[in-house]
Design a protein around this motif. Structure first.
Motif, PDB file in Angstrom:
ATOM      1  N   ALA A  42       0.821  -1.210   0.000  1.00  0.00           N
ATOM      2  CA  ALA A  42       0.000   0.000   0.000  1.00  0.00           C
ATOM      3  C   ALA A  42       0.857   1.263   0.000  1.00  0.00           C
ATOM      4  N   LYS A  43       0.377   2.271  -0.742  1.00  0.00           N
ATOM      5  CA  LYS A  43       1.053   3.563  -0.792  1.00  0.00           C
ATOM      6  C   LYS A  43       0.006   4.668  -0.698  1.00  0.00           C
ATOM      7  N   VAL A  44       0.344   5.712   0.051  1.00  0.00           N
ATOM      8  CA  VAL A  44      -0.502   6.898   0.160  1.00  0.00           C
ATOM      9  C   VAL A  44       0.388   8.097  -0.106  1.00  0.00           C
ATOM     10  N   VAL A  73      -2.828   3.780  -3.404  1.00  0.00           N
ATOM     11  CA  VAL A  73      -2.612   2.671  -4.334  1.00  0.00           C
ATOM     12  C   VAL A  73      -2.374   1.397  -3.544  1.00  0.00           C
ATOM     13  N   LEU A  74      -3.020   0.322  -3.972  1.00  0.00           N
ATOM     14  CA  LEU A  74      -2.765  -1.002  -3.401  1.00  0.00           C
ATOM     15  C   LEU A  74      -2.393  -1.921  -4.550  1.00  0.00           C
ATOM     16  N   THR A  75      -1.223  -2.545  -4.448  1.00  0.00           N
ATOM     17  CA  THR A  75      -0.737  -3.472  -5.457  1.00  0.00           C
ATOM     18  C   THR A  75      -0.709  -4.866  -4.850  1.00  0.00           C
ATOM     19  N   VAL A  98      -2.272  -6.963  -9.662  1.00  0.00           N
ATOM     20  CA  VAL A  98      -3.484  -6.140  -9.690  1.00  0.00           C
ATOM     21  C   VAL A  98      -3.197  -4.854  -8.922  1.00  0.00           C
ATOM     22  N   ILE A  99      -3.392  -3.730  -9.598  1.00  0.00           N
ATOM     23  CA  ILE A  99      -3.126  -2.413  -9.021  1.00  0.00           C
ATOM     24  C   ILE A  99      -4.456  -1.668  -8.921  1.00  0.00           C
TER      25      ILE A  99
END
Length: 156
Positions: A89-91, A130-132, A140-141
């Motif tokens: 996860a990215k914010v 974003v969750l990869t 899946v992004i």
């Protein structure tokens, strides 16, 4: 201004997955901007306080000074083990320092334990989440921005 709660309302399927990634481990990675514009990468812990995703820092720490000067940030969850089973996860967005005494008191009241000394606290206003994940043989992004639907990209 966009809060974590706004993200939860706009992306109700994605938000709990991202939150779980940040709650699964204590330590994460924060990128800030140095005075000259180069990135600075630091370890950080996050807390979900009320409607907000927050971070705290020792008073005078360079990452806090970076955020006071330029609130742009990127936050990367600790991906856990090498399988990335639950995703990465990215914010990114803007960090806003909490300075109002009532807000600081509420922030402290929601922490597991109060800070040991002087500190900085910041509310993180997400501009992109974003969750990869690896799902079978696919990457899946899932990506969200304020006011937009979650976009899904798949790669094999």
């Amino acid at each position: 201004m966009t809060t974590w709660q706004d993200f939860e309302h706009e992306a109700p399927d994605l938000a709990p997955l991202v939150r779980a990634r940040f709650e699964a481990n204590e330590h994460h990675v924060l990128a800030t901007l140095r005075r000259g514009g180069a990135p600075r990468v630091s370890g950080i812990e996050v807390e979900f306080v009320g409607a907000d995703l927050t971070i705290g820092s020792m008073y005078g720490a360079v990452k806090a000074l970076d955020l006071r000067r330029d609130g742009r940030f990127a936050l990367h969850s600790n991906p856990g083990d090498e399988t990335m089973e639950d995703g990465d996860a990215k914010v990114s967005g803007t960090a806003v320092e909490i300075t109002d005494p009532a807000e600081l008191a509420a922030y402290e009241g929601d922490l597991p334990q109060p800070p040991p000394g002087p500190y900085h606290a910041f509310r993180l206003e997400p501009g992109e989440v974003v969750l990869t994940c690896v799902e079978g043989d696919r990457l899946v992004i899932r990506s969200w921005r304020p006011g937009e639907q979650v976009r899904v990209f798949e790669r094999t």
